[in-house]
Design a protein around this motif. Structure first.
Motif, PDB file in Angstrom:
ATOM      1  N   TYR A1010       2.828  30.400  18.775  1.00  0.00           N
ATOM      2  CA  TYR A1010       4.557  30.005  18.754  1.00  0.00           C
ATOM      3  C   TYR A1010       4.545  29.785  20.570  1.00  0.00           C
ATOM      4  CZ  TYR A1010       2.853  33.388  15.027  1.00  0.00           C
ATOM      5  OH  TYR A1010       2.561  33.459  13.560  1.00  0.00           O
ATOM      6  N   ARG A1011       6.037  29.186  20.426  1.00  0.00           N
ATOM      7  CA  ARG A1011       7.000  29.235  21.373  1.00  0.00           C
ATOM      8  C   ARG A1011       7.651  29.591  21.449  1.00  0.00           C
ATOM      9  NH1 ARG A1011       9.341  23.438  24.439  1.00  0.00           N
ATOM     10  NH2 ARG A1011      10.127  24.903  26.504  1.00  0.00           N
ATOM     11  N   VAL A1012       7.632  30.625  22.229  1.00  0.00           N
ATOM     12  CA  VAL A1012       8.993  31.841  22.168  1.00  0.00           C
ATOM     13  C   VAL A1012       9.774  31.690  23.134  1.00  0.00           C
ATOM     14  CG1 VAL A1012       7.286  33.858  21.359  1.00  0.00           C
ATOM     15  CG2 VAL A1012       7.163  33.616  23.430  1.00  0.00           C
ATOM     16  N   ALA A1046       7.221  29.010  27.060  1.00  0.00           N
ATOM     17  CA  ALA A1046       6.236  30.391  26.923  1.00  0.00           C
ATOM     18  C   ALA A1046       4.944  30.193  25.783  1.00  0.00           C
ATOM     19  CB  ALA A1046       7.129  31.503  28.112  1.00  0.00           C
ATOM     20  N   PHE A1047       4.033  30.362  25.768  1.00  0.00           N
ATOM     21  CA  PHE A1047       3.453  30.400  24.275  1.00  0.00           C
ATOM     22  C   PHE A1047       2.716  32.097  24.198  1.00  0.00           C
ATOM     23  CE2 PHE A1047       4.204  26.640  25.685  1.00  0.00           C
ATOM     24  CZ  PHE A1047       4.494  25.191  25.072  1.00  0.00           C
ATOM     25  N   LEU A1048       3.069  32.457  22.590  1.00  0.00           N
ATOM     26  CA  LEU A1048       2.094  33.361  22.083  1.00  0.00           C
ATOM     27  C   LEU A1048       1.172  32.980  21.014  1.00  0.00           C
ATOM     28  CD1 LEU A1048       2.362  37.183  22.436  1.00  0.00           C
ATOM     29  CD2 LEU A1048       4.008  36.303  20.178  1.00  0.00           C
ATOM     30  N   MET A1049      -0.039  33.266  21.476  1.00  0.00           N
ATOM     31  CA  MET A1049      -1.378  33.455  20.283  1.00  0.00           C
ATOM     32  C   MET A1049      -1.504  34.642  19.968  1.00  0.00           C
ATOM     33  SD  MET A1049      -4.465  31.980  21.732  1.00  0.00           S
ATOM     34  CE  MET A1049      -4.854  29.908  21.750  1.00  0.00           C
ATOM     35  N   ASP A1050      -1.756  34.716  19.089  1.00  0.00           N
ATOM     36  CA  ASP A1050      -1.908  35.907  18.007  1.00  0.00           C
ATOM     37  C   ASP A1050      -2.803  35.472  17.956  1.00  0.00           C
ATOM     38  OD1 ASP A1050      -2.102  37.697  16.545  1.00  0.00           O
ATOM     39  OD2 ASP A1050      -0.232  37.789  15.225  1.00  0.00           O
ATOM     40  N   VAL A1059       2.475  32.055  30.340  1.00  0.00           N
ATOM     41  CA  VAL A1059       3.391  31.438  30.884  1.00  0.00           C
ATOM     42  C   VAL A1059       3.222  30.424  31.372  1.00  0.00           C
ATOM     43  CG1 VAL A1059       5.428  31.787  32.361  1.00  0.00           C
ATOM     44  CG2 VAL A1059       4.019  33.520  31.036  1.00  0.00           C
ATOM     45  N   ARG A1060       3.855  29.008  31.460  1.00  0.00           N
ATOM     46  CA  ARG A1060       3.911  27.930  31.875  1.00  0.00           C
ATOM     47  C   ARG A1060       3.659  27.333  33.360  1.00  0.00           C
ATOM     48  NH1 ARG A1060       0.502  23.889  28.938  1.00  0.00           N
ATOM     49  NH2 ARG A1060      -0.393  24.016  31.500  1.00  0.00           N
TER      50      ARG A1060
END
Length: 1156
Positions: A1010-1012, A1046-1050, A1059-1060
C-alpha cells in the motif's frame, strides 16, 4: 430468538433448553459400509513428462552473466506496457480506463489492424538468459538425470502408493450397500504432450471470440428443470433423491460385473486406488483410550484398526485398478413416471432460513408460502407447493445464472497484455452457483473452503481440468455468531453418522434423508419441538437445520472418561544462552499479568519444569511457605521426585505460583551452564502429564546437545544461497516424533517456542509439535536489548497464546457425500484412522487441508456435501461438538469447473503439497511441480474450454492470478533458491504454510503493498467509531515505488514501512515526527502517537491490519540505506533477480511450455 436461548456467543452463555420432556430415542448405529468401487487414477501434475527442447540460451548452464534489464524503468514514470524481451517490439496495453480488449481471430482475408500486434505464441522469443542457479534449470538435463521410476509429479487426487501392510478391518461391513458404479478410464499422458481435448469447433457467424463450451449463448433456452413432484403423499413410494427409488437395500451387496481393463497405453507410474474413507458410511477406528467422536450405541465404541501419521494415509492394497473402457453417458431423465409421487427434497418452508427482521414480504416468497407447514398436532402430511431443494435441482444447476452471457469468472484474460490484475482490495472467495436460499445458509468460506466450488461429476472430468480437488478448514476459528444447542438426542444418520444439517431433505414430517449417504431416517420425537419458536411439528425450523455451523453440548455417551481439567505445564530452558536472551523475564511477567485469564475452571492445574544440564522440578503444594526446587541430575533414567505436588490446582496454589514466577528470572541469572537436556526434560514433562493430558509449552533457545534427543548442527552457512537441492529438510532423529506420538495417545499436545540466533534444527525439533497437534513459534535473533521488535512480538503472541480459547482431548472427522473420498491430510495432528484426526489440543489459530478424489460417478447428483465434526472438551469441562457443513453443486462440463475455481484455495493446497514434496523428494521436484500445475491447468483451459484460439497466454478471469501466486511461491522463503536463506527460517516457513489458515498463509505467499503517504478518508471504513482508510493494493513491482512516497508492505508475520528518499515532508513530520528524511531512525519499530490527522489515519490502518490476525506482526520503518531493505525487495515478486525470473519472463516461460 434470544428469549428462546439462542446463544450468539462463541461457546458461552445459555444454551438451548429442550421443550416438552420426551424419552430420548436411541440412535441405532449400523456397521460400516465400504463402497467397493473401481477407481480411476487421478491426474498427476508432477508426472515425468518429456518437455519440449528449450531454445538456445533460455536457461544456460554456465555462470550467470549480467544482461541489461528487460525494462528501462525510470523512477516516477508510469509504464504503459510490459517491457518486451530483447529483439521484440513493445506490447501496448489497453487504453487506461477503457474496457478490456480481446484480440479477435484474424481471418486470412482480413487486413491487419494498424499498430503493434501480439505475435503468435510459437513466435514468442525466449526471456533473457538466467543462470542455472535460478528457478528453472535445464529441462533436458533434468530429464537425462532422472530415473524412470522417479516421477516429479503430484498425485493430485489419489492416495500415495502403499508403503506398508494394508490395514485390516476387524468387523466386516453389514447393512445397506449403495450401488456400485464404475468410473471412466484413466487419463493417459502418452496421448498428447499435455492432455486430451475436445475437437475444435468452427465459429458461428457473429459468434464472439470468447465463446465457451458448456455455456448457453444468448438467445438459447436453458435446460428444463425437473418435473414438479405430486402434491399428494404416497406412503408406498420412497422419496426422490440420488439413489434410485425404493427402500434402502438390506441384503448383501449387489454383485458387480468384472470390468475389462482400460485399453490404450498403460501408465508407467500407475498408483493403486486410495483406501475407502470409513468416514463416509462406516466406522473409522480410533484409540481405545482417548474419547472419540462416538459412532456407537449403548456404550459400544469403535476399536482401533490402524494408525497413520504425518497426514498421509497408506491406502489398502486392492490389486490392480479396473476401469470401464468407455465414458458414462449423460444422466438420463428416466421413465416418465419416475418422479411422480416423490417429494422435493426441501418443501418451501424447509428451504428458507429465517429472514432478517424488517425484510419486506415481497422478498420472502418462500417464507410466505410456508407460514404454517404443520399444525401443532401430527396430521396426515400434505405436500406444500413444490420448491427447489438440494437434491431436486436441474442438471443445469451450475449454469442457472449464466444462461444469458458468459460469466465474469470465465472472461478470457490475456496475461501478457493485461497488467493490472490485482483487485483494489482483498481477493474474495468465489460463491458457489447454488440457489439463493442455499447460498445464504452455506458455510462461511473462512471456515470451510473447497478448491473447486463446482464439483466435477467424475474423476475423468477432474483429471482433464488439471486442477486439484481439496478442502481447506479453519474448524475452531473464533466466531462472533455461534449457535449452541443442548439436547439429550443429537440427530445423526443411522448409517453414516452424519449430523443433521441444513442440506438434508424431509420426505415427510416424520422422516429426513441424509445428504451424504441418502439413507432415510426417522425424526426423533424430541426433534419435533422447536426451541426457538416454542412450537411443535416443525423440525425443519430447528437451529440444526438452519445453520451450517453449529455447536452441540454433548451428552454423556460422547465421553469415554470424565472431561479432563485444563492442565498447563511450562518447560523452560534456563541455560546460559537462554538467560542471555532475556526471554525468561518477559515470559514470567506475561504469565503473571495473564494468570487470571488462563482458560479453565476450579479444576485448572499448572506446573513448571526448568532445565539446563539437569532438570529442575518445583513443589508448589498448598501449605508451603515458598516453592521448593527439586533437582534431578540422572538424565538417563528420568523420574518424578514428588509426582503429586508438581502439578497443582491453580486456585489453591496461586500465591506460590506467583512467587515462583517472580523469583525465576533472578534464580538463574548467574548460571554458566551451556548444555541443554531438552529430550530428558520432555520425557519428564510427559510423565507428569500422563494421568490427565493437557498442554505442554516448551521454550528452547539452543540446539539440544546432551542426553536423549541430542542434535548436532547440520547447516553449512556457505550453502545457504546454493541453487542446488537443499539438504536436511527432514528430521535427523525420530526421537521427537516418537515422543510426540506417545503424547498424542495420552492427550498431551506440545507447543514449541524457539528463541534463538543460532541454528536449532527446527526440522527435528518441530516434530514434537507436528505430530501432537501443537504449534511452533519462532523468534529468530531474539534478544531483549538488541531486538526490541522481536520482544514486542513475543509479548503480544504469548498473551494471545495464554488467553485464547482452547479445546482438549479433541478428534475431528471429515465426511463427504458417497462417491467422494479423502486421501491426504495437511496440518499438525496424528491420523488415528483413514479419516479421524487426533488433536490432543485444538486452538482457534490452527488450519487444516485435505486432498480428495472422486471414486464414483456423481451423474445422478446435483449437489454434494462435506461435513467436518470437531469433538472436544472445553476449558470449562464441557464436551462439545462443533459441526460445519458445506454444500457445492455438481457440474458436467469443463467450463463449469473452471468457472468455479478458487485460485487462493488452489494455491494454498498446492503449497501444502509442495512442502511434503520438498521433504519426501527434493526442493527442485516441488518447484517443478508447482510450475507444471500452472502449465497444465492453463493448457487444459486453452485446449478444452476455448472454442476460438487466440495468440497469447490466455486464462479465465478466475485463474488470472494463478501464475502470479505460483511465482510468489517459487520466491517464497520456503521454496526459493539462489538467495541466502537460513535453514531454520526455511523450515519454519514450511511449517506455517502447512499449519496456518488460508487467509494468513496468503499474506506470506503474496504480501500486500500500500502507499500510505497520501491516505484519505475517501472510501474509508468505520470500525468501532474509528475511521479506517482503505488504500489500493499495489503490484509487487519496483515501478510502483515512486521516490516521493512511503509504502507499507504487509507480509503476514512482519510489516515494512519503506520511506523513500524524496518522501513527502508532510508525512515525515506529521506521521513519523521527524523534520526530514535523514532524521528517520534506523531501528524504528513503533509509530509515534502524534495528534495529527495523518498520524491517526496511518496508525488506524496499521492497527486494523494487525487486528485481522491472531498473531502480532512486527513493524519495521526502513530507509533506503537500511539492512532490511533487502528483505523488503525480496518480496517484490514481479521484479527480476539474479536467480529468479520476473513475472513477465515467467509468463513467457509458461506460454512457451503451453505452446509446445
Amino acid at each position: 430468538m434470544s428469549a428462546a436461548g439462542f446463544n450468539a456467543q462463541n461457546g458461552t452463555g445459555q444454551p438451548y433448553a429442550n421443550g416438552p420432556s420426551q424419552n430420548p430415542i436411541g440412535v441405532q448405529q449400523l456397521p460400516g459400509v465400504n463402497y467397493g468401487m473401481t477407481h480411476q487414477p487421478a491426474y498427476n501434475p508432477m508426472q515425468a513428462k518429456a518437455p519440449a527442447p528449450t531454445a538456445p540460451g533460455l536457461y544456460p548452464s554456465g555462470s550467470y552473466q549480467h544482461i541489461p534489464p528487460a525494462s528501462s524503468y525510470l523512477p516516477g514514470q508510469a509504464p504503459t506496457s510490459y517491457p518486451a524481451p530483447l529483439s521484440q517490439p513493445q506490447l501496448t496495453r489497453p487504453p487506461p480506463g477503457g474496457p478490456v480488449s480481446h484480440i479477435p481471430p484474424q481471418s486470412a482475408s482480413s487486413s491487419p489492424s494498424p499498430g503493434p500486434r501480439l505475435p503468435p505464441a510459437q513466435g514468442t522469443p525466449p526471456p533473457p538468459a538466467v543462470s542455472s542457479s535460478g528457478h528453472y534449470s535445464n529441462f533436458q538435463q533434468q530429464q537425462q538425470q532422472q530415473q524412470p521410476s522417479v516421477t516429479p509429479q503430484w498425485q493430485y487426487n489419489l492416495a500415495p502408493p502403499p508403503t506398508g501392510p494394508s490395514p485390516s478391518i476387524n468387523t466386516p461391513p453389514r447393512g445397506p450397500v449403495p450401488n456400485h458404479v464404475s468410473t471412466p478410464g484413466p487419463y493417459s499422458p502418452a496421448l498428447s504432450p499435455s492432455m486430451s481435448h475436445n475437437a475444435m469447433q468452427p465459429p458461428r457467424t457473429g459468434a464472439p471470440p470468447t465463446s465457451l463450451q458448456g455455456y448457453n449463448q444468448p438467445g438459447t433456452a436453458p435446460l428444463p428443470m425437473n418435473p414438479a413432484a405430486s402434491h399428494q403423499y404416497h406412503p408406498s413410494r420412497a422419496p426422490y433423491g440420488p439413489p434410485p427409488a425404493g427402500p434402502p437395500p438390506t441384503g448383501p451387496p449387489p454383485s458387480m460385473k468384472p470390468t475389462a481393463p482400460a485399453t490404450g497405453p498403460l501408465m508407467s507410474n500407475a498408483t493403486p486406488a486410495p483406501p475407502k474413507a470409513a468416514a463416509q458410511c462406516g466406522e473409522a477406528a480410533c484409540s481405545s483410550l482417548p474419547p472419540t467422536e462416538p459412532d456407537f450405541q449403548e456404550g459400544n465404541i469403535e476399536f482401533p484398526v490402524t494408525a497413520m501419521v504425518g497426514g498421509c494415509v497408506p491406502p489398502s492394497s486392492n490389486g490392480p485398478n479396473h476401469v470401464d473402457n468407455k465414458l458414462a453417458g449423460p444422466p438420463q431423465s428416466g421413465p416418465p413416471g419416475r418422479h411422480l409421487g416423490h417429494y422435493p427434497s426441501l418443501p418451501p418452508g424447509y428451504q428458507h432460513p429465517s429472514a432478517p427482521h424488517g425484510t419486506p414480504p415481497s422478498l420472502q416468497p418462500g417464507l410466505a408460502r410456508a407460514a404454517q407447514p404443520y399444525t401443532q398436532a401430527p396430521q396426515p402430511y400434505q405436500q406444500p407447493p413444490p420448491g427447489l431443494g438440494p437434491a431436486h435441482l436441474s442438471p443445469s444447476l451450475a449454469t442457472m445464472s449464466l444462461q444469458s452471457s458468459t460469466p465474469e469468472t470465465l472472461r478470457v484474460v490475456n496475461l501478457l497484455q493485461e497488467r493490472n490484475l490485482l483487485p483494489a482490495g482483498q481477493v474474495t472467495a468465489p460463491t458457489p452457483c447454488l440457489p439463493q436460499d442455499l447460498q445464504k445458509i452455506n458455510c462461511n468460506p473462512e471456515v470451510f473452503r473447497c478448491t473447486l466450488t463446482s464439483i466435477p461429476q467424475n474423476q475423468s472430468l477432474l483429471n482433464k481440468a488439471k486442477l486439484p480437488l481439496g478442502l481447506l478448514l479453519h474448524p475452531f476459528k473464533d466466531l462472533s455468531q455461534l449457535p449452541v444447542v443442548t439436547s439429550s438426542t443429537i440427530v445423526r444418520c443411522r448409517s453414516c453418522r452424519t449430523y443433521i444439517n441444513p442440506f438434508v431433505s424431509f420426505p415427510d414430517q416424520r422422516r429426513w434423508k441424509c445428504n451424504l449417504c441418502y439413507r432415510v431416517n426417522d425424526v426423533p420425537e424430541e426433534f419435533m419441538y422447536n426451541p426457538v419458536s416454542r412450537s411443535y411439528g416443525e423440525p425443519h425450523k430447528r437451529p440444526e437445520v438452519q445453520n451450517a455451523t453449529i455447536e452441540f453440548i454433548a451428552p454423556s455417551e460422547y465421553m469415554l472418561r470424565p472431561p479432563q481439567p485444563a492442565v498447563y505445564l511450562f518447560v523452560l530452558d534456563v541455560s546460559h544462552n537462554a538467560v542471555e536472551t532475556g526471554y525468561l523475564k518477559v515470559f514470567c511477567q506475561s504469565v503473571l499479568d495473564n494468570i487470571n485469564a488462563l482458560p479453565g475452571d476450579s479444576r485448572t492445574k499448572i506446573g513448571f519444569i526448568t532445565f539446563d544440564s539437569t532438570i529442575h522440578f518445583y513443589n508448589l503444594q498448598e501449605g508451603l511457605s515458598q516453592p521448593q526446587m527439586l533437582i534431578v541430575s540422572d538424565i538417563e533414567d528420568i523420574f518424578l521426585p514428588t509426582p503429586d505436588s508438581l502439578l497443582v490446582n491453580l486456585n489453591e496454589s496461586k500465591e506460590l505460583v506467583q512467587d515462583l514466577l517472580k523469583s525465576l528470572p533472578t534464580l538463574f541469572e548467574k548460571t554458566m551452564e551451556t548444555q541443554s537436556v531438552l529430550g530428558s526434560a520432555l520425557q519428564a514433562a510427559f510423565k507428569l502429564l500422563l494421568p490427565t493430558g493437557g498442554r505442554m509449552s516448551v521454550f528452547q533457545t539452543q540446539l539440544p546437545n546432551l542426553g536423549v534427543g541430542a542434535l548436532q548442527s547440520r547447516e553449512d552457512p556457505n550453502q545457504r544461497a546454493s541453487a542446488k537441492d537443499i539438504q536436511h529438510l527432514s528430521p535427523a532423529t525420530d526421537f521427537y516424533k516418537k515422543l510426540a506420538l506417545d503424547c498424542s495417545g495420552q492427550q498431551v499436545a506440545v507447543d514449541l517456542f524457539l528463541l534463538s540466533s543460532q541454528y536449532c534444527d527446527l526440522a527435528s525439533l518441530g516434530c514434537i509439535s507436528r505430530y501432537s497437534a501443537g504449534s511452533v513459534y519462532y523468534f529468530p535473533s531474539y534478544h531483549h536489548q538488541h531486538n526490541p521488535a522481536q520482544v514486542e512480538r513475543f509479548q503480544k503472541d504469548l498473551k494471545r497464546y495464554l488467553t485464547r480459547k482452547i479445546g482438549f482431548e479433541a478428534v475431528m472427522r471429515i465426511r463427504c457425500t458417497k462417491g467422494l473420498s479423502i486421501h491426504t491430510f495437511h496440518g499438525n495432528f496424528f491420523v488415528r484412522s483413514t479419516d479421524l484426526l487426533s488433536l490432543p489440543n485444538v486452538n482457534p489459530d490452527a488450519g487444516f487441508a485435505v486432498q480428495m478424489s472422486i471414486e464414483e460417478n456423481l451423474d445422478d447428483m446435483q449437489v454434494v456435501s462435506f461435513q467436518a465434526a470437531l469433538l472436544y472438551t472445553s476449558s470449562k469441562g464441557e464436551r462439545r461438538i462443533r459441526v460445519h457443513t458445506l454444500c457445492l453443486p455438481v457440474v458436467h462440463s469443463l467450463s463449469d469447473i473452471f468457472a468455479g475455481a478458487d485460485v487462493q484455495a488452489i494455491s494454498g493446497l498446492l503449497a501444502c503439497m509442495a512442502v511434503d514434496r520438498s521433504v519426501t523428494a527434493s526442493l527442485s521436484d516441488a518447484r517443478d511441480a508447482m510450475t507444471n500445475a500452472a502449465i497444465d491447468s492453463l493448457t487444459s483451459y486453452r485446449q478444452s474450454v476455448l472454442t476460438i484460439q487466440q495468440p497469447g497466454l490466455l486464462a479465465p478471469s478466475c485463474l488470472r492470478l494463478f501464475p502470479l501466486y505460483i511465482l510468489a511461491l517459487l520466491k517464497q522463503k520456503a521454496f526459493r533458491t539462489g538467495t541466502s536463506t537460513r535453514l531454520d527460517d526455511r523450515v519454519f516457513s514450511m511449517c506455517q504454510l502447512k499449519y496456518q489458515p488460508l487467509v494468513y498463509a496468503m499474506l506470506m505467499m503474496h504480501p500486500a503493498l500500500y502507499r500510505v503517504d497520501d491516505l484519505t478518508d475517501e472510501g474509508a471504513l468505520s470500525v468501532n467509531d474509528r475511521t479506517i482508510p482503505q488504500p489500493r493494493v499495489l503490484q509487487l513491482s519496483g515501478e510502483k515505488l515512486s521516490m516521493e512516497g512511503a509504502f507499507l508492505m504487509d507480509a503476514g508475520t512482519v510489516m515494512y514501512l519503506l520511506v523513500r528518499r524524496n518522501c513527502n515532508p508532510v508525512f515525515l513530520s506529521q506521521v513519523l515526527g521527524v523534520p526530514n528524511y535523514a532524521a528517520v531512525p534506523d531501528n524504528l519499530y513503533l509509530l509515534p502517537e502524534l495528534d495529527t490527522a495523518e498520524s491517526q489515519r496511518t496508525r488506524a490502518f496499521v492497527g486494523w491490519l494487525r487486528d485481522q490476525r491472531p498473531f502480532f506482526p512486527t513493524l519495521h520503518v526502513i530507509r533506503e540505506e537500511s539492512q532490511l531493505k533487502v528483505s523488503f525487495m525480496q518480496n517484490m515478486i514481479e521484479d527480476r533477480t539474479e536467480s529468479a525470473l520476473s513475472y513477465y519472463e515467467f509468463l513467457l516461460h509458461l506460454q512457451k511450455q503451453i505452446s509446445n
